[in-house]
Design an enzyme around this catalytic site. Structure first.
Site, PDB file in Angstrom:
ATOM      1  N   LYS A  47       0.840  -1.203   0.000  1.00 19.71           N
ATOM      2  CA  LYS A  47       0.000   0.000   0.000  1.00 19.71           C
ATOM      3  C   LYS A  47       0.868   1.244   0.000  1.00 19.71           C
ATOM      4  O   LYS A  47       0.637   2.187  -0.754  1.00 19.71           O
ATOM      5  CB  LYS A  47      -0.914   0.019   1.239  1.00 19.71           C
ATOM      6  CG  LYS A  47      -2.124  -0.881   1.105  1.00 19.71           C
ATOM      7  CD  LYS A  47      -2.838  -1.037   2.436  1.00 19.71           C
ATOM      8  CE  LYS A  47      -3.888  -2.125   2.345  1.00 19.71           C
ATOM      9  NZ  LYS A  47      -4.357  -2.603   3.642  1.00 19.71           N
ATOM     10  N   ASP A  59     -11.649   2.761   3.743  1.00 17.15           N
ATOM     11  CA  ASP A  59     -12.078   1.355   3.702  1.00 17.15           C
ATOM     12  C   ASP A  59     -13.602   1.243   3.560  1.00 17.15           C
ATOM     13  O   ASP A  59     -14.115   0.173   3.227  1.00 17.15           O
ATOM     14  CB  ASP A  59     -11.681   0.654   5.010  1.00 17.15           C
ATOM     15  CG  ASP A  59     -10.433  -0.198   4.869  1.00 17.15           C
ATOM     16  OD1 ASP A  59     -10.206  -0.744   3.783  1.00 17.15           O
ATOM     17  OD2 ASP A  59      -9.694  -0.299   5.873  1.00 17.15           O
ATOM     18  N   GLN A  98      -5.283  -1.363   9.485  1.00 15.42           N
ATOM     19  CA  GLN A  98      -5.191  -2.726   8.945  1.00 15.42           C
ATOM     20  C   GLN A  98      -5.857  -3.721   9.902  1.00 15.42           C
ATOM     21  O   GLN A  98      -5.591  -3.731  11.100  1.00 15.42           O
ATOM     22  CB  GLN A  98      -3.712  -3.097   8.737  1.00 15.42           C
ATOM     23  CG  GLN A  98      -3.470  -4.431   8.086  1.00 15.42           C
ATOM     24  CD  GLN A  98      -3.903  -4.485   6.613  1.00 15.42           C
ATOM     25  OE1 GLN A  98      -3.918  -3.477   5.913  1.00 15.42           O
ATOM     26  NE2 GLN A  98      -4.270  -5.653   6.164  1.00 15.42           N
TER      27      GLN A  98
HETATM   28  N1  GUN Z   1      -7.142  -6.726   6.003  1.00 17.27           N
HETATM   29  C1  GUN Z   1      -7.352  -7.470   4.882  1.00 17.27           C
HETATM   30  N2  GUN Z   1      -7.995  -6.752   3.949  1.00 17.27           N
HETATM   31  C2  GUN Z   1      -8.206  -5.521   4.481  1.00 17.27           C
HETATM   32  C3  GUN Z   1      -8.814  -4.337   3.972  1.00 17.27           C
HETATM   33  O1  GUN Z   1      -9.324  -4.260   2.853  1.00 17.27           O
HETATM   34  N3  GUN Z   1      -8.817  -3.283   4.830  1.00 17.27           N
HETATM   35  C4  GUN Z   1      -8.278  -3.346   6.067  1.00 17.27           C
HETATM   36  N4  GUN Z   1      -8.350  -2.246   6.813  1.00 17.27           N
HETATM   37  N5  GUN Z   1      -7.713  -4.424   6.555  1.00 17.27           N
HETATM   38  C5  GUN Z   1      -7.673  -5.510   5.764  1.00 17.27           C
END
Ligand code: GUN
Length: 297
Positions: free
Chosen positions: A54, A121, A98
């Site tokens: 990311k 998100d 996350q």
């Molecule tokens: N963990 C796995 N996929 C995601 C996601 O799309 N967003 C977040 N915040 N955590 C994750």
């Protein structure tokens, strides 16, 4: 006849390029740099890989990337204080915490502490409610990526039968809401659904998001249907080592479907591309500027 393979890797590259072009224009014309803050608590290896990717892709798109790594035993109050600081930081337009969080933390409480306008998100209860009522919101990245690929494939989705297998808050439920908003007839199937194969065989659009490797086989697929495989499952190879497979048994489904996303290289790359798109959207909204076209739901 074998299905058309929907190339998510190439599609994601075009989304990232569109984002980068828009970001460059924002900088030139408005002196604004969109910023994304990612918060990682603990040392989960898969999460560390996601967070590294990311950060890299955010910087490549010309955005500011802020990474906050906290120890696994950090107390919840410290995390909430960090979120409050990020909510009030004008250089931060998007915040992602996350998941999963360590067991001593209340995930719902933490997610709902994020400013909904910065919730890239789309997990905050306000954004969930806005999406459910068809209002402007931040949309979860993975379903947004699936929607973009489906719109690209079909043009209009109006009137199509869509079956979403899986009812998670992250994928299944928002996916169903997005498809409904695009005027599909939507069924959400799950582990308790009766005659699930038969339900799936009615789908023009079949989205598999259950986290069970190869669960959807070719005989669940209507000839010519579009199959979107959200699963990313790591399985042991007979000869040793591991490989990634989806929730769809690709070899059998590809012989029946009209179009299908592979794993890897399908939905996966779209998720981070849509995170960048959401950060850009949040930045434009925060500054009262025109939102990028084709990058939102
Ligand atoms: N963990 C796995 N996929 C995601 C996601 O799309 N967003 C977040 N915040 N955590 C994750």
């Amino acid at each position: 006849m074998t299905a058309k393979i929907i190339d998510g890797k190439a599609f994601a590259a075009t989304v990232r390029e569109k984002v980068a072009v828009h970001v460059a224009r924002l900088k030139d014309e408005n002196g604004i740099t969109p910023g994304l803050a990612v918060v990682l608590v603990g040392e989960d290896p898969a999460s560390q890989v996601y967070v590294r990717n990311k950060g890299k892709q955010t910087a490549e798109a010309g955005m500011a990337s802020f990474e906050h790594k906290l120890d696994a035993d950090t107390d919840q109050a410290t995390l909430l204080k960090l979120i409050d600081d990020l909510n009030n930081d004008p250089a931060v337009h998007g915040i992602l915490v996350q998941l999963p969080l360590p067991g001593h933390m209340d995930e719902d409480l933490v997610i709902n502490a994020i400013d909904p306008a910065k919730d890239v998100d789309g997990f905050h209860i306000s954004n969930v409610g806005l999406l459910g009522t068809g209002q402007k919101s931040m949309v979860p990245c993975t379903p947004l990526g699936c929607l973009m690929m489906l719109r690209d494939h079909y043009g209009s989705l109006s009137g199509l039968n869509a079956v979403v297998v899986g009812r998670s808050n992250i994928v299944g439920k928002p996916m169903a809401n997005l498809l409904l908003r695009d005027s599909c007839t939507v069924t959400v199937a799950h582990s308790r659904t009766r005659d699930i194969e038969e339900v799936c065989r009615r789908a023009d659009i079949l989205v598999a998001a259950v986290g069970r490797p190869g669960m959807v086989t070719g005989d669940w697929v209507k000839p010519g249907a579009t199959v979107i495989d959200v699963g990313i499952n790591r399985v042991e190879k007979p000869e040793g080592g591991t490989r990634l497979v989806g929730d769809v048994e690709f070899a059998s489904a590809v012989e029946v479907a009209g179009a299908i996303t592979p794993v890897p290289g399908g939905v996966g790359p779209m998720t981070i591309a849509c995170l960048l798109a959401n950060t850009l959207t949040a930045c434009c909204r925060a500054n009262g500027l025109t939102e990028p076209e084709g990058l939102t739901a």
